[in-house]
Design a protein around this motif. Sequence first.
Motif, PDB file in Angstrom:
ATOM      1  N   TRP A 112      -8.639  -1.767   3.173  1.00 41.72           N
ATOM      2  CA  TRP A 112      -7.290  -1.228   3.228  1.00 41.72           C
ATOM      3  C   TRP A 112      -6.288  -2.352   2.992  1.00 41.72           C
ATOM      4  CZ3 TRP A 112      -6.011   3.970   4.208  1.00 41.72           C
ATOM      5  CH2 TRP A 112      -7.117   4.792   4.493  1.00 41.72           C
ATOM      6  N   LYS A 113      -5.080  -1.970   2.645  1.00 40.61           N
ATOM      7  CA  LYS A 113      -4.012  -2.951   2.475  1.00 40.61           C
ATOM      8  C   LYS A 113      -2.763  -2.466   3.189  1.00 40.61           C
ATOM      9  CE  LYS A 113      -5.501  -5.067  -1.863  1.00 40.61           C
ATOM     10  NZ  LYS A 113      -5.130  -5.448  -3.251  1.00 40.61           N
ATOM     11  N   ALA A 114      -1.981  -3.416   3.673  1.00 39.81           N
ATOM     12  CA  ALA A 114      -0.727  -3.090   4.358  1.00 39.81           C
ATOM     13  C   ALA A 114       0.260  -4.223   4.131  1.00 39.81           C
ATOM     14  CB  ALA A 114      -0.974  -2.884   5.846  1.00 39.81           C
ATOM     15  N   ASP A 115       1.541  -3.924   4.295  1.00 40.33           N
ATOM     16  CA  ASP A 115       2.603  -4.926   4.156  1.00 40.33           C
ATOM     17  C   ASP A 115       3.185  -5.250   5.518  1.00 40.33           C
ATOM     18  OD1 ASP A 115       2.409  -5.091   1.374  1.00 40.33           O
ATOM     19  OD2 ASP A 115       3.711  -3.348   1.104  1.00 40.33           O
ATOM     20  N   VAL A 116       3.257  -6.531   5.813  1.00 42.99           N
ATOM     21  CA  VAL A 116       3.872  -7.015   7.052  1.00 42.99           C
ATOM     22  C   VAL A 116       4.856  -8.108   6.671  1.00 42.99           C
ATOM     23  CG1 VAL A 116       3.494  -8.038   9.320  1.00 42.99           C
ATOM     24  CG2 VAL A 116       1.753  -6.508   8.344  1.00 42.99           C
ATOM     25  N   ASP A 117       6.137  -7.900   7.019  1.00 46.99           N
ATOM     26  CA  ASP A 117       7.179  -8.875   6.676  1.00 46.99           C
ATOM     27  C   ASP A 117       7.142  -9.219   5.188  1.00 46.99           C
ATOM     28  OD1 ASP A 117       7.862  -8.876   9.341  1.00 46.99           O
ATOM     29  OD2 ASP A 117       6.721 -10.683   9.815  1.00 46.99           O
ATOM     30  N   ASP A 118       7.048  -8.170   4.382  1.00 53.41           N
ATOM     31  CA  ASP A 118       7.044  -8.305   2.920  1.00 53.41           C
ATOM     32  C   ASP A 118       5.843  -9.083   2.381  1.00 53.41           C
ATOM     33  OD1 ASP A 118       9.468  -6.929   2.657  1.00 53.41           O
ATOM     34  OD2 ASP A 118      10.609  -8.749   3.069  1.00 53.41           O
ATOM     35  N   GLU A 119       4.813  -9.199   3.200  1.00 54.87           N
ATOM     36  CA  GLU A 119       3.590  -9.872   2.764  1.00 54.87           C
ATOM     37  C   GLU A 119       2.423  -8.894   2.839  1.00 54.87           C
ATOM     38  OE1 GLU A 119       0.666 -13.548   4.130  1.00 54.87           O
ATOM     39  OE2 GLU A 119       2.766 -13.547   4.762  1.00 54.87           O
ATOM     40  N   SER A 120       1.630  -8.839   1.769  1.00 49.27           N
ATOM     41  CA  SER A 120       0.496  -7.930   1.726  1.00 49.27           C
ATOM     42  C   SER A 120      -0.709  -8.552   2.425  1.00 49.27           C
ATOM     43  CB  SER A 120       0.136  -7.596   0.279  1.00 49.27           C
ATOM     44  OG  SER A 120      -0.990  -6.748   0.230  1.00 49.27           O
ATOM     45  N   VAL A 121      -1.366  -7.771   3.286  1.00 49.63           N
ATOM     46  CA  VAL A 121      -2.580  -8.248   3.960  1.00 49.63           C
ATOM     47  C   VAL A 121      -3.727  -7.293   3.671  1.00 49.63           C
ATOM     48  CG1 VAL A 121      -1.367  -9.450   5.805  1.00 49.63           C
ATOM     49  CG2 VAL A 121      -1.953  -7.041   6.102  1.00 49.63           C
ATOM     50  N   ARG A 122      -4.930  -7.839   3.576  1.00 49.74           N
ATOM     51  CA  ARG A 122      -6.147  -7.064   3.362  1.00 49.74           C
ATOM     52  C   ARG A 122      -6.786  -6.751   4.698  1.00 49.74           C
ATOM     53  NH1 ARG A 122     -10.007  -7.974  -0.575  1.00 49.74           N
ATOM     54  NH2 ARG A 122     -11.206  -8.954   1.081  1.00 49.74           N
TER      55      ARG A 122
END
Length: 485
Positions: A155-165
């Motif tokens: 899955w992927k998500a954005d935290v503080d305009d940064e994408s994390v896997r």
Amino acid sequence: MASDPGVRLLTIRCDALADASTNAIADLIDYFDADLIYIIEEKLDMRTASTVERTASCPVIYTRRSAVCTETIDDITVSIVSSLDFVGGASSASGHGIPDGADYVICDEIQTSADSVTMDVSLDGLEHLARFQHRTDREATFLTGAMEASYDFVWKADVDDESVRLPVRGLAPTRRQGAPELACVSLDSDGRIGVSTTPADKFGLRALSGVGKGTAPKLAQNGYETRDDVAAATERELREIRGIGESKAQSIRQSAHALSEGSVIRLTNESVPAAEYSPLFIDIETDSLNPSIIWLIGVYDPEADEYVDFIDREPSQDNPGKATREFVTWLASEYDRTSLIAWNGHDFDFKHLRRFIRGYAPEYADYWSDSVFEYDLLDWAVRKDNAVLPGRTNRVEDVAEALGHGRDAAAAAFDGKSLAKTIQRLLRSPERARDVDWEAARAYCEADVRELAAVYEAIAEATPGQMRAGVPGDENTTQTGLMDF
């Protein structure tokens, strides 16, 4: 390829062992030889949990006992938590969560949900996982007992305009025809996971062919509590047990010898496939059971002790036959006539190789049909009743391990289904090439063909009809054919 030893994590859901005896659970624990055992909260039965704890020599974790538990084994940190709040929620923020350096996080609240109207799938706890992943120095892999061990998705998500896997893997028993299959996963320091599953009813006496939940208690009540006890019995003694006839007694005793001795029991004098040639052993890796691409073909020549493979490191639907063309071109240049041996080859490897050669290397179709001889060792040994094998299942890796040919850590960090799903993701999104450790994938394929060769050799060397001799009171202690059992 060198690799860290990794962690063997056995996952148990108690309902899968509802019919298991204490001896069967002890056999299960010994068979998997895990470094860590996790008991899923769903269906938790304290009687089963207590039996597992008394039997196991490794840590046994379940969240009813401890809401947060962290174990570090071989420098790999695994944290087990009862709630997502301990991952990225309020409890985590207040200092009661898991260490930021955790390599693997187990939480059964991680699961998918589908919108019945839009059919969109979402991940429960995505925000919690993303917050945890964002603040850590290394990428953790998330595991859950709420989904089957076959589940594998990033899955992927954005935290503080940064994408994390967010790599998520299931741990729950997989559903198959018959008993559910317990999962034992190999976790390495780079986030790679190999999954091995074994039916929950293949332990204790029920590991024996022909012994189900009705026959196992009868054997135990007559003094045959272990497989060694059964192997030491004569057929006449087994037939004295109500419900066990001549054919069943033969099957049970053959299976007991194979498992107890870790050996092949040959039932006939039929020649082993390709015995008159020097065969090559082959395995293919694809994107599914009905493949749109063959991206890796491994071949082992035991006479030269040489492994060679053909790998497409840039697989695409535009050129799905690249590895196949390279393989068949090499084969035709090196071997005028040759025998190939595969495991379940008639139903998979050969079936799809023929299709890909016709489609992507048609100039070699006549060579393949006229000069390449296909042999399926599984079909010859098991389906045609030529041998009894010592594995808990008839998967080549299980049989090879029972014969003393276990694979190393580099190969154990993968399994075929996980590799196929990784390639599926790569075909959809080429930027996911970083998800594939090509050298480790090659090591996995090499292990498969070398194990296949070891099983072939064990079958070829087994004396037809021979079991452990000298059992008092047996009608024949040295058999010469199937009808003598």
